[in-house]
Design an enzyme around this catalytic site. Sequence first.
Site, PDB file in Angstrom:
ATOM      1  N   ASP A 164      11.926   5.297   1.319  1.00 40.74           N
ATOM      2  CA  ASP A 164      12.194   3.998   1.915  1.00 40.74           C
ATOM      3  C   ASP A 164      13.571   3.484   1.476  1.00 40.74           C
ATOM      4  O   ASP A 164      14.281   4.152   0.715  1.00 40.74           O
ATOM      5  CB  ASP A 164      11.077   3.046   1.442  1.00 40.74           C
ATOM      6  CG  ASP A 164      10.648   2.074   2.518  1.00 40.74           C
ATOM      7  OD1 ASP A 164      11.462   1.786   3.405  1.00 40.74           O
ATOM      8  OD2 ASP A 164       9.506   1.584   2.437  1.00 40.74           O
ATOM      9  N   ASP A 226       8.909  -1.881  10.956  1.00 42.90           N
ATOM     10  CA  ASP A 226       7.512  -1.500  10.706  1.00 42.90           C
ATOM     11  C   ASP A 226       6.620  -1.808  11.907  1.00 42.90           C
ATOM     12  O   ASP A 226       6.685  -2.892  12.498  1.00 42.90           O
ATOM     13  CB  ASP A 226       6.952  -2.266   9.498  1.00 42.90           C
ATOM     14  CG  ASP A 226       7.483  -1.708   8.197  1.00 42.90           C
ATOM     15  OD1 ASP A 226       8.400  -0.869   8.227  1.00 42.90           O
ATOM     16  OD2 ASP A 226       6.985  -2.148   7.146  1.00 42.90           O
TER      17      ASP A 226
HETATM   18  C1  GLA Z   1       8.414  -0.478   4.243  1.00 36.86           C
HETATM   19  C2  GLA Z   1       8.101   0.736   5.110  1.00 36.86           C
HETATM   20  C3  GLA Z   1       6.610   0.784   5.377  1.00 36.86           C
HETATM   21  C4  GLA Z   1       5.847   0.860   4.056  1.00 36.86           C
HETATM   22  C5  GLA Z   1       6.221  -0.334   3.178  1.00 36.86           C
HETATM   23  C6  GLA Z   1       5.623  -0.221   1.783  1.00 36.86           C
HETATM   24  O1  GLA Z   1       8.164  -1.671   4.899  1.00 36.86           O
HETATM   25  O2  GLA Z   1       8.822   0.689   6.297  1.00 36.86           O
HETATM   26  O3  GLA Z   1       6.289   1.903   6.189  1.00 36.86           O
HETATM   27  O4  GLA Z   1       6.148   2.067   3.408  1.00 36.86           O
HETATM   28  O5  GLA Z   1       7.633  -0.439   3.036  1.00 36.86           O
HETATM   29  O6  GLA Z   1       5.923  -1.310   0.992  1.00 36.86           O
END
Ligand code: GLA
Length: 554
Positions: A164, A226
């Site tokens: 990430d 997301d």
């Molecule tokens: C980000 C990523 C998600 C998830 C969260 C975890 O938002 O894009 O897919 O992994 O972090 O905190």
Amino acid sequence: MKRTWKNFLAIPFLIVAASCSQPTVSSEPEAHAPTMGWNTYNTFNLDINEQLIIEQAEAMANSGLKDAGYRYINIDDGYFGGRDPETGRLLIHPVRFPNGLKGLVDHIHSLGLKAGIYSDAGTNTCGNYWGKDSLANNVGLYGHDAQDCEMFFNELGFDFIKVDYCGGTTWQNYYSIGIDEEERYRQIRQAMDETGRKDLRLSVCRWNYPGTWVSEVGDSWRMSQDINCSWRSIRNIIDQSLYISAYASKGHYNDMDMLEVGRTLSQEEDMTHFGMWCILSSPLIIGCDMTTMRPETLELLTNPELIALNQDPLGLQAYVAKDGGNGTYVFVKDIETLHGKTRAIALYNSTNEPQTIGIDYSTIELGGTVKVRDLFARADVETAADNISIEVPAHGTRIYRLESTQRIERSLYEAETAYLSEYQELHDAFSVATAYYEKDAACSGGAKVVNLGRKPKNDLRWLDVYSETGGEYEVTIDILPTPEALQISEWDSNPGGYQFFLSVNDGVGNRVRIDKDGTSATITVTLPAGSNVVRLYDDRYLMPGIDRMTLRKL
Ligand code: GLA
């Protein structure tokens, strides 16, 4: 009694049998196909623990998901326990995972599955910032690439990592470390390679298409923010996927994010979600609770004909063959054989009303007799001889495998299906001079490419311009009026017009000239038999917006 996959399996008459011997994915997934698995985050967020993950792994192994090709059990954010201040060693959450992770990974492996882990390219994780998970501070890979990779892959035995970027940005971080994503992800891939493991998968998580460099480091990369469990989110991600098919290739895929299938979307929306992720060759990472899946969820997620489409050995992502202009689209891709007689199409209705969606088979380069199979219903269907036209429900999608007796040579190449060598969605395209796709109802196909030129690499490439026998072709390029790109210079014999270059397979550039009021130019080129790269470029000047290229064999 609550209907779940466990009691569903006990009622054999509910199971829909495959009606004939269509090619399906074997239980061993393709080595270079999109990753198939499950991830903790969509359902459990940061609130994860050892027992929960064991139960999910067992559900994958025993429900039929493993047999359908799902393999990876991926632990997302939430397992961190800080770092040892003396040694820098990453610590595991003492309450959620009191036994550490080694036994858990071994258990996953003992079920014939693979195990995935999560980290960040910077210092803290998204859960640290957004979820206020205080133990997830200073746990990212930054400054610990070799140490953490050794621990994840050689000591604990993980097979996959999602990396990430919250810790790399200033706005989702408590402090700024000023890192560059390309440099960081390259360093991380190198550290992974240096563990000696050759089978590791890296999932880049940067929330927009990061840039063409990402294919060199990532097995997949996120191209959107997301996902969440709403129709709006599914529609937006499909919308962001319309023009990025050129960046997917065997072993390297656009990641449309983890599946929300089996949660709260309607069955029609779940079908669109799963079906579009399949035809667009996204990784298929289940996000629902696999221990309480409804039978229809299990049936959809294990549909062998849709999975075969996703795991197809060509590794292609479908592109838009027709934009209906009203929120409907037809997507197409070759399956099984490149330039062969078998293709797959999706008729996608993003609107809130039923819509009739259709396409002529000749538009998708199929001729002769076309045999049509509905991959959701898993049944052959009859259509008119030369086209398909179907009423698709609101938010719905229908996906077909088409087997024809004749493949017609492609003559239309939309700009929005081309590869842009500098394409990226992270930085302002004007400041960094990188080309991009833009919807434009006035254009053929409903979109164009703008901001090309000004530097050598900022070009457009049709990567697979196919000529069956080779020969001379008349090539017509259609452009859009672009006043900023008009060239006025003394040396130029075409003052006040447009000029750029076209090359075939990176050979000598042909000058393309268009009057200031013109919208197209035609030149003659020779294409060798087979697959060719046609490139449009100008090393120094801004180019006009490009609509499409059409070919006519002489
Ligand atoms: C980000 C990523 C998600 C998830 C969260 C975890 O938002 O894009 O897919 O992994 O972090 O905190």
